[in-house]
Design a protein around this motif. Structure first.
Motif, PDB file in Angstrom:
ATOM      1  N   GLY A 289       0.731  -1.206  -0.059  1.00 25.49           N
ATOM      2  CA  GLY A 289      -0.018   0.090   0.016  1.00 25.49           C
ATOM      3  C   GLY A 289       0.731   1.323  -0.098  1.00 25.49           C
ATOM      4  N   LYS A 290       0.186   2.637   0.037  1.00 25.25           N
ATOM      5  CA  LYS A 290       0.645   3.790   0.209  1.00 25.25           C
ATOM      6  C   LYS A 290       1.446   3.794   1.411  1.00 25.25           C
ATOM      7  CE  LYS A 290      -2.318   5.690  -3.434  1.00 25.25           C
ATOM      8  NZ  LYS A 290      -3.431   6.673  -3.594  1.00 25.25           N
TER       9      LYS A 290
ATOM     10  N   LYS B 158      10.123   2.831  13.239  1.00 23.25           N
ATOM     11  CA  LYS B 158      11.212   2.690  12.336  1.00 23.25           C
ATOM     12  C   LYS B 158      11.195   1.126  11.634  1.00 23.25           C
ATOM     13  CE  LYS B 158      14.203   5.390  15.697  1.00 23.25           C
ATOM     14  NZ  LYS B 158      15.360   5.294  16.484  1.00 23.25           N
ATOM     15  N   ASN B 159      12.071   1.099  10.534  1.00 22.61           N
ATOM     16  CA  ASN B 159      11.994  -0.157  10.181  1.00 22.61           C
ATOM     17  C   ASN B 159      10.797  -0.498   9.298  1.00 22.61           C
ATOM     18  OD1 ASN B 159      14.838  -0.437  10.473  1.00 22.61           O
ATOM     19  ND2 ASN B 159      14.617  -0.938  12.507  1.00 22.61           N
ATOM     20  N   LEU B 160      10.139   0.208   8.754  1.00 27.96           N
ATOM     21  CA  LEU B 160       8.682   0.258   8.093  1.00 27.96           C
ATOM     22  C   LEU B 160       8.611   0.794   6.658  1.00 27.96           C
ATOM     23  CD1 LEU B 160       5.891  -0.636   8.937  1.00 27.96           C
ATOM     24  CD2 LEU B 160       5.470   1.832   9.185  1.00 27.96           C
ATOM     25  N   LYS B 161       8.584  -0.261   5.646  1.00 31.43           N
ATOM     26  CA  LYS B 161       8.564   0.136   4.558  1.00 31.43           C
ATOM     27  C   LYS B 161       7.206  -0.442   3.710  1.00 31.43           C
ATOM     28  CE  LYS B 161      13.630  -0.387   3.743  1.00 31.43           C
ATOM     29  NZ  LYS B 161      13.928   1.244   3.420  1.00 31.43           N
ATOM     30  N   PHE B 162       6.769   0.781   2.795  1.00 28.56           N
ATOM     31  CA  PHE B 162       5.598   0.656   2.152  1.00 28.56           C
ATOM     32  C   PHE B 162       5.798   0.331   0.910  1.00 28.56           C
ATOM     33  CE2 PHE B 162       3.915   2.603   5.929  1.00 28.56           C
ATOM     34  CZ  PHE B 162       2.753   1.924   6.120  1.00 28.56           C
ATOM     35  N   PHE B 163       4.949  -0.574  -0.190  1.00 30.97           N
ATOM     36  CA  PHE B 163       5.324  -0.902  -1.329  1.00 30.97           C
ATOM     37  C   PHE B 163       3.903  -0.903  -2.145  1.00 30.97           C
ATOM     38  CE2 PHE B 163       8.715  -2.682   0.837  1.00 30.97           C
ATOM     39  CZ  PHE B 163       9.764  -2.233  -0.027  1.00 30.97           C
ATOM     40  N   ILE B 164       3.723  -0.031  -3.015  1.00 28.74           N
ATOM     41  CA  ILE B 164       2.557   0.129  -3.928  1.00 28.74           C
ATOM     42  C   ILE B 164       2.463  -1.060  -4.700  1.00 28.74           C
ATOM     43  CG2 ILE B 164       1.221   1.320  -5.683  1.00 28.74           C
ATOM     44  CD1 ILE B 164       2.470   3.830  -4.221  1.00 28.74           C
TER      45      ILE B 164
ATOM     46  N   GLY C 198       2.568  -3.980  -3.546  1.00 32.08           N
ATOM     47  CA  GLY C 198       3.454  -5.020  -2.920  1.00 32.08           C
ATOM     48  C   GLY C 198       2.944  -6.655  -3.114  1.00 32.08           C
ATOM     49  N   ASP C 199       1.648  -6.484  -3.107  1.00 32.71           N
ATOM     50  CA  ASP C 199       1.049  -8.029  -3.176  1.00 32.71           C
ATOM     51  C   ASP C 199       1.324  -8.621  -4.553  1.00 32.71           C
ATOM     52  OD1 ASP C 199      -0.516  -6.190  -4.544  1.00 32.71           O
ATOM     53  OD2 ASP C 199      -2.309  -7.004  -3.586  1.00 32.71           O
ATOM     54  N   GLU C 200       1.640  -7.891  -5.443  1.00 35.36           N
ATOM     55  CA  GLU C 200       2.106  -8.392  -6.869  1.00 35.36           C
ATOM     56  C   GLU C 200       3.884  -8.523  -6.985  1.00 35.36           C
ATOM     57  OE1 GLU C 200       0.778  -6.128 -10.208  1.00 35.36           O
ATOM     58  OE2 GLU C 200      -1.162  -5.738  -9.310  1.00 35.36           O
ATOM     59  N   LEU C 201       4.408  -7.628  -6.112  1.00 38.91           N
ATOM     60  CA  LEU C 201       5.860  -7.593  -6.467  1.00 38.91           C
ATOM     61  C   LEU C 201       6.747  -8.255  -5.573  1.00 38.91           C
ATOM     62  CD1 LEU C 201       5.706  -3.713  -6.946  1.00 38.91           C
ATOM     63  CD2 LEU C 201       6.237  -5.521  -8.960  1.00 38.91           C
TER      64      LEU C 201
END
Length: 194
Positions: A112-113, A120-126, A128-131
């Motif tokens: 998600g966005k 800390k140590n948190l990353k979001f990926f648009i 992400g469920d595909e990649l």
């Protein structure tokens, strides 16, 4: 992607994804999959992808395989009443903190966005469920379990056809709401337009 993190010295990863955000009825599920480098090596050999791009039979097959391999996961569930009371966004944020406290990972990756949660140590990926394989895996697990619950609900409320629509706002579902009204499993805050 996970391999890159492990190469940088990350020991454990918690992958998070949600299911049922846009449903008019049924619970909101946020799942967390916990893995280390060894479990990632196992995951690499399993063909996972975005749960929305798999049919129910394929999702179930992958879910059973992940379970058999002993992957560690946890699902935070919110009822329709809790979604109405706290809002979908607050439920999601609460679930992230809950999962973080359960597993205490070195890194959290979320589909998600980006949302500023002060962690800390948190990353979001648009997408992400595909990649990202671990996010794909937890999206499959969460989807299988929530779908199973909606199929169970269908036995008690066949007129809403939860078995087919899983509580989402299909034309058929909206038509049933207009005809029969709301059940205790509907999200009132999501059905105001009906």
């Amino acid at each position: 992607m996970e391999e890159t993190f492990f190469k940088k010295g990350i020991k454990t990863i918690l992958a998070i994804d949600e299911v049922g955000r846009g449903s008019l009825a049924g619970p909101f599920y946020i799942g967390g999959l916990f893995l280390d480098k060894n479990y990632y090596k196992i995951l690499e050999k399993i063909e996972v992808k975005d749960s929305k791009k798999l049919n129910p039979k394929s999702r179930l097959y992958i879910y059973e395989k992940l379970k058999k391999e002993g992957f560690e996961f946890y699902i935070v569930k919110f009822s329709s009443k809790e979604v109405d009371k706290f809002s979908i966004g607050k439920c999601f944020i609460y679930a992230i903190y809950r999962l973080k406290n359960i597993y205490k990972p070195n890194l959290i990756i979320i589909d998600g966005k980006k949302v500023n949660l002060g962690l800390k140590n948190l990353k979001f990926f648009i997408k992400g469920d595909e990649l990202i394989k671990s996010i794909s895996a937890i999206s499959i697990i969460s989807k299988v379990l929530r779908d199973r619950y909606m199929i169970f609900l269908d036995k008690f409320y066949p007129q809403y056809k939860f078995k087919q629509n899983k509580g989402y706002g299909t034309k058929e579902h909206i038509k049933a709401i207009k005809k029969y009204g709301l059940t205790k499993h509907h999200r009132i805050s999501f059905c105001k337009f009906i």
